[in-house]
Design an enzyme around this catalytic site. Structure first.
Site, PDB file in Angstrom:
ATOM      1  CE1 TYR A  32     -37.127 -28.867 -61.224  1.00  0.00           C
ATOM      2  CE2 TYR A  32     -38.131 -31.023 -61.444  1.00  0.00           C
ATOM      3  CZ  TYR A  32     -37.676 -29.852 -61.999  1.00  0.00           C
ATOM      4  OH  TYR A  32     -37.796 -29.661 -63.353  1.00  0.00           O
ATOM      5  CG  HIS A  37     -42.708 -32.756 -52.762  1.00  0.00           C
ATOM      6  ND1 HIS A  37     -42.180 -32.840 -54.027  1.00  0.00           N
ATOM      7  CD2 HIS A  37     -41.804 -33.338 -51.933  1.00  0.00           C
ATOM      8  CE1 HIS A  37     -40.996 -33.423 -53.969  1.00  0.00           C
ATOM      9  NE2 HIS A  37     -40.744 -33.749 -52.719  1.00  0.00           N
ATOM     10  CD  GLN A  61     -31.021 -36.636 -48.051  1.00  0.00           C
ATOM     11  OE1 GLN A  61     -31.286 -35.947 -47.076  1.00  0.00           O
ATOM     12  NE2 GLN A  61     -31.962 -37.237 -48.756  1.00  0.00           N
ATOM     13  CE  LYS A 184     -48.176 -36.917 -60.106  1.00  0.00           C
ATOM     14  NZ  LYS A 184     -48.411 -35.884 -61.109  1.00  0.00           N
ATOM     15  CB  SER A 186     -37.520 -34.548 -57.557  1.00  0.00           C
ATOM     16  OG  SER A 186     -38.399 -34.117 -56.543  1.00  0.00           O
ATOM     17  NE  ARG A 187     -32.288 -39.078 -57.125  1.00  0.00           N
ATOM     18  CZ  ARG A 187     -32.287 -39.040 -55.789  1.00  0.00           C
ATOM     19  NH1 ARG A 187     -33.333 -39.492 -55.124  1.00  0.00           N
ATOM     20  NH2 ARG A 187     -31.266 -38.556 -55.122  1.00  0.00           N
TER      21      ARG A 187
END
Ligand code: PAF
Length: 279
Positions: A32, A37, A61, A184, A186-187
């Site tokens: 995502y 990234h 994890q 930033k 993904s969550r």
């Protein structure tokens, strides 16, 4: 750019590259992918001849009540971003490829993993260290790239690589933020528009902490009081922790001396967000 799903195929590919004398960079991710990234991939592409981006939501994890099932996934979008950034391989294994049925070996750490995020996520870093050890062995990269947003993870990985004599360099890269300051992640995709607005309280409060440090304040309690008060004023936010620790040893500090990490984890609605500054 290739998408590789098996360990054997990836190993064979890296072997070919090694025959050519290529330097290999690894960007470990859970997919995502976003601009944060991309900044890691850009740097890996600039510094290595070949780049592997691992795209694997690592079940080990996540705690039992965490967001493993709902963690966002979009391989097509990830592949596009990686291709445009100039990566050469996405490694996208199934969980069963990484962890066979009777998998029972773990990599864990006594220090560094117990405080900060480790307090509320007790098994998290064991999962991170284990999957990264596997990825480091599988890829055998010269360098691996990590964002400073997960500052504790960065410190843990650097320490693990030193402890276990991995012959590779760990490169930490700066936090990438939205224009309004939100780090930033993904969550961020979990946030409603109201929560998205409320989430700005993390970067805003850190900014105040940074201003205090820049103005010469050295008393950690005073800084933490101010920073926490800003977060507490936001009705949708609930502090998990706000702490100042030494960097990169992550030890408690009362007076700021040398490098420190001002780090926080804050629930905005149900979403747990992290952010930090290193000063
Ligand atoms: O930071 C992440 O996305 C993950 O913790 C990592 C390093 C890819 C290990 O699964």
């Amino acid at each position: 750019m290739k998408i590789i799903e098996t360990i054997d195929e990836l190993r064979a590919q890296v072997k070919e590259w090694r025959k050519e004398g290529f330097r290999v960079g690894l960007v470990p991710t859970m997919g995502y992918l976003h601009e944060g990234h991309k900044s890691l991939i850009d740097r890996a592409v600039a510094e290595n001849d070949r780049v592997v981006v691992s795209d694997f939501v690592n079940p080990m994890q996540f705690g039992p009540s965490e967001d493993l099932a709902s963690y966002p996934r979009d391989l097509d979008k990830d592949a596009k971003l990686c291709e445009e950034a100039g990566a050469h391989v996405i490694f996208h294994p199934e969980a069963s490829e990484m962890y066979h049925e009777d998998f029972s070996s773990f990599v864990d750490m006594n220090t560094l993993t117990k405080g900060l995020c480790g307090k509320t996520r007790p098994i998290h870093f064991r999962g991170v260290c284990t999957v990264l050890t596997k990825l480091f062995h599988i890829v055998g990269a010269d360098r691996a790239y990590f964002g400073q947003k997960d500052a504790q993870q960065l410190a843990v990985v650097k320490h693990m690589v030193q402890d276990l004599n991995f012959d590779m360099e760990i490169i930490g890269c700066p936090i990438i933020r939205e224009e309004d300051g939100l780090a930033k992640s993904s969550r961020n995709t979990y946030l409603s528009s109201e929560e998205r607005q409320a989430a700005l309280v993390l970067s805003k409060s850190l900014k105040v902490g940074k201003q205090m440090l820049e103005a010469g304040e050295r008393n950690c309690k005073k800084i933490l009081r101010e920073v926490s008060a800003i977060i507490e004023k936001e009705p949708l936010a609930k502090i998990d922790y706000v702490e100042i620790v030494s960097w990169p040893n992550l030890l408690p500090v009362e007076e700021v001396e040398g490098q420190i990490l001002l780090a926080m984890a804050v629930y905005v609605g149900k979403t747990r967000l992290i952010d930090n500054i290193i000063f």
